[in-house]
Motif scaffolding. Sequence first.
Motif, short mmCIF file in Angstrom:
data_model
loop_
_atom_site.label_atom_id
_atom_site.label_comp_id
_atom_site.label_asym_id
_atom_site.label_seq_id
_atom_site.Cartn_x
_atom_site.Cartn_y
_atom_site.Cartn_z
N LYS A 1 -12.60 -14.44 5.42
CA LYS A 1 -13.74 -13.67 4.94
C LYS A 1 -14.38 -12.86 6.06
O LYS A 1 -14.10 -13.04 7.23
CB LYS A 1 -14.77 -14.62 4.34
N GLY A 2 -15.25 -11.93 5.63
CA GLY A 2 -16.05 -11.17 6.57
C GLY A 2 -15.28 -10.11 7.34
O GLY A 2 -15.66 -9.76 8.45
N THR B 1 -12.26 -8.85 0.60
CA THR B 1 -12.65 -8.04 -0.55
C THR B 1 -13.16 -6.65 -0.16
O THR B 1 -13.28 -5.78 -1.02
CB THR B 1 -13.73 -8.76 -1.36
N ASP B 2 -13.47 -6.44 1.11
CA ASP B 2 -13.89 -5.12 1.59
C ASP B 2 -12.63 -4.36 1.99
O ASP B 2 -12.26 -4.32 3.17
CB ASP B 2 -14.86 -5.26 2.76
N VAL B 3 -11.96 -3.77 1.01
CA VAL B 3 -10.68 -3.11 1.23
C VAL B 3 -10.80 -1.65 0.80
O VAL B 3 -11.20 -1.37 -0.34
CB VAL B 3 -9.55 -3.80 0.43
N ARG B 4 -10.43 -0.75 1.68
CA ARG B 4 -10.49 0.69 1.38
C ARG B 4 -9.12 1.31 1.62
O ARG B 4 -8.45 1.02 2.62
CB ARG B 4 -11.53 1.38 2.27
N PHE B 5 -8.70 2.16 0.69
CA PHE B 5 -7.40 2.82 0.78
C PHE B 5 -7.58 4.28 1.14
O PHE B 5 -8.47 4.96 0.63
CB PHE B 5 -6.66 2.73 -0.56
N VAL B 6 -6.71 4.77 2.01
CA VAL B 6 -6.58 6.19 2.30
C VAL B 6 -5.16 6.57 1.90
O VAL B 6 -4.20 5.98 2.39
CB VAL B 6 -6.82 6.49 3.79
N PHE B 7 -5.02 7.56 1.02
CA PHE B 7 -3.72 7.94 0.48
C PHE B 7 -3.27 9.28 1.03
O PHE B 7 -4.04 10.25 1.05
CB PHE B 7 -3.77 8.03 -1.04
N ALA B 8 -2.01 9.34 1.47
CA ALA B 8 -1.35 10.60 1.78
C ALA B 8 -0.15 10.69 0.85
O ALA B 8 0.82 9.93 1.00
CB ALA B 8 -0.90 10.63 3.24
N GLU B 9 -0.22 11.58 -0.13
CA GLU B 9 0.82 11.63 -1.16
C GLU B 9 1.48 13.01 -1.21
O GLU B 9 0.99 13.98 -0.64
CB GLU B 9 0.22 11.29 -2.52
N GLY B 10 2.61 13.05 -1.92
CA GLY B 10 3.36 14.29 -2.06
C GLY B 10 4.09 14.70 -0.80
O GLY B 10 4.43 15.87 -0.62
N LEU B 11 4.37 13.74 0.08
CA LEU B 11 4.93 14.07 1.39
C LEU B 11 6.38 14.52 1.33
O LEU B 11 6.87 15.13 2.29
CB LEU B 11 4.78 12.88 2.33
N ASN B 12 7.06 14.24 0.23
CA ASN B 12 8.46 14.68 0.08
C ASN B 12 8.62 15.73 -1.01
O ASN B 12 9.72 15.95 -1.50
CB ASN B 12 9.37 13.49 -0.22
N MET B 13 7.53 16.40 -1.36
CA MET B 13 7.55 17.35 -2.47
C MET B 13 7.53 18.81 -2.01
O MET B 13 7.28 19.71 -2.80
CB MET B 13 6.37 17.07 -3.40
N ASP C 1 3.69 -13.68 3.08
CA ASP C 1 4.10 -15.04 2.75
C ASP C 1 3.74 -16.04 3.85
O ASP C 1 3.50 -17.22 3.57
CB ASP C 1 5.60 -15.10 2.48
N HIS C 2 3.69 -15.56 5.10
CA HIS C 2 3.35 -16.46 6.20
C HIS C 2 1.85 -16.68 6.34
O HIS C 2 1.43 -17.72 6.86
CB HIS C 2 3.90 -15.90 7.51
N ILE C 3 1.04 -15.72 5.90
CA ILE C 3 -0.40 -15.89 6.06
C ILE C 3 -1.06 -16.46 4.82
O ILE C 3 -2.25 -16.79 4.85
CB ILE C 3 -1.09 -14.57 6.47
N ALA C 4 -0.33 -16.60 3.72
CA ALA C 4 -0.88 -17.20 2.50
C ALA C 4 -0.53 -18.68 2.51
O ALA C 4 0.55 -19.08 2.08
CB ALA C 4 -0.32 -16.51 1.26
N ARG C 5 -1.43 -19.50 2.99
CA ARG C 5 -1.19 -20.92 3.13
C ARG C 5 -2.32 -21.71 2.47
O ARG C 5 -3.49 -21.58 2.85
CB ARG C 5 -1.09 -21.31 4.61
N ALA C 6 -1.95 -22.51 1.48
CA ALA C 6 -2.95 -23.34 0.79
C ALA C 6 -3.60 -24.30 1.78
O ALA C 6 -2.93 -24.94 2.59
CB ALA C 6 -2.28 -24.12 -0.34
N GLY C 7 -4.93 -24.36 1.72
CA GLY C 7 -5.68 -25.22 2.61
C GLY C 7 -5.96 -24.60 3.96
O GLY C 7 -6.70 -25.16 4.77
N VAL C 8 -5.37 -23.42 4.22
CA VAL C 8 -5.56 -22.75 5.50
C VAL C 8 -6.24 -21.39 5.30
O VAL C 8 -7.29 -21.11 5.89
CB VAL C 8 -4.23 -22.57 6.25
N THR C 9 -5.63 -20.54 4.47
CA THR C 9 -6.23 -19.23 4.20
C THR C 9 -6.76 -19.12 2.77
O THR C 9 -7.40 -18.13 2.43
CB THR C 9 -5.21 -18.10 4.46
N PHE C 10 -6.47 -20.10 1.95
CA PHE C 10 -7.09 -20.19 0.61
C PHE C 10 -7.05 -21.64 0.18
O PHE C 10 -6.32 -22.46 0.74
CB PHE C 10 -6.37 -19.30 -0.41
#
Length: 204
Positions: free
Chosen positions: A131-132, A167-179, A110-119
């Motif tokens: 960007k970039g 837009t260059d976003v990559r996810f690394v998932f670690a799942e099932g950690l409580n199973m 909420d603090h980094i989403a500012r109209a006229g500043v970051t979009f």
Amino acid sequence: MKTLLLIRSSLLLGNGQSNRLADRYVAAWQAAHPEGRVVVRDLATHPVPHLDLARVGAFSTPAEQRTPEQQALVAESDALIAELQSADVVALGLPLYNFGIPSTLKAYFDHIARAGVTFRYTAAGAEGLVKGKQVLVFAARGGLYQGQPHDTQTPYVRNFLGFLGMTDVRFVFAEGLNMGEEPRREGLRAAEADIDALLEPVAA
């Protein structure tokens, strides 16, 4: 000199698996970029205030009309944005809390989403101004959520970052950690292998 911004959001601090995975990547990134700079933003030890009427009012008031109190509130947001804008790479440790992101991370967003500043809004629609950058998200979950309809966290984070221009976003998932012990080991092993694969082009 390249800069990496590490954002930790786990309330478990050093025991949080999302933080540990992010730290694993950052350590290897530092080894590959010995002259690089790492900036750490820990939202558990230094939480960002949640939005309130005073802060929203300060953000929407023209700079030349702000009171000293409003200027101080905006300065906190400006510092977070400047920190983000100066980074070439962003590593985000992301635990799953009640199907969503930690409230401290939401406050940060909420603090980094500012109209006229970051979009900004144009005749063609919204345009992100951050960007970039490459963003790596290290997501730790107690159960199995990836690719399932109840994984609302992944699209939210991807959409939010994309809205700001990342837009260059990559996810690394670690799942099932409580199973159970075996699913936990397998989830962490898979995540660590994905991190190692990410590091190959970095090292090159």
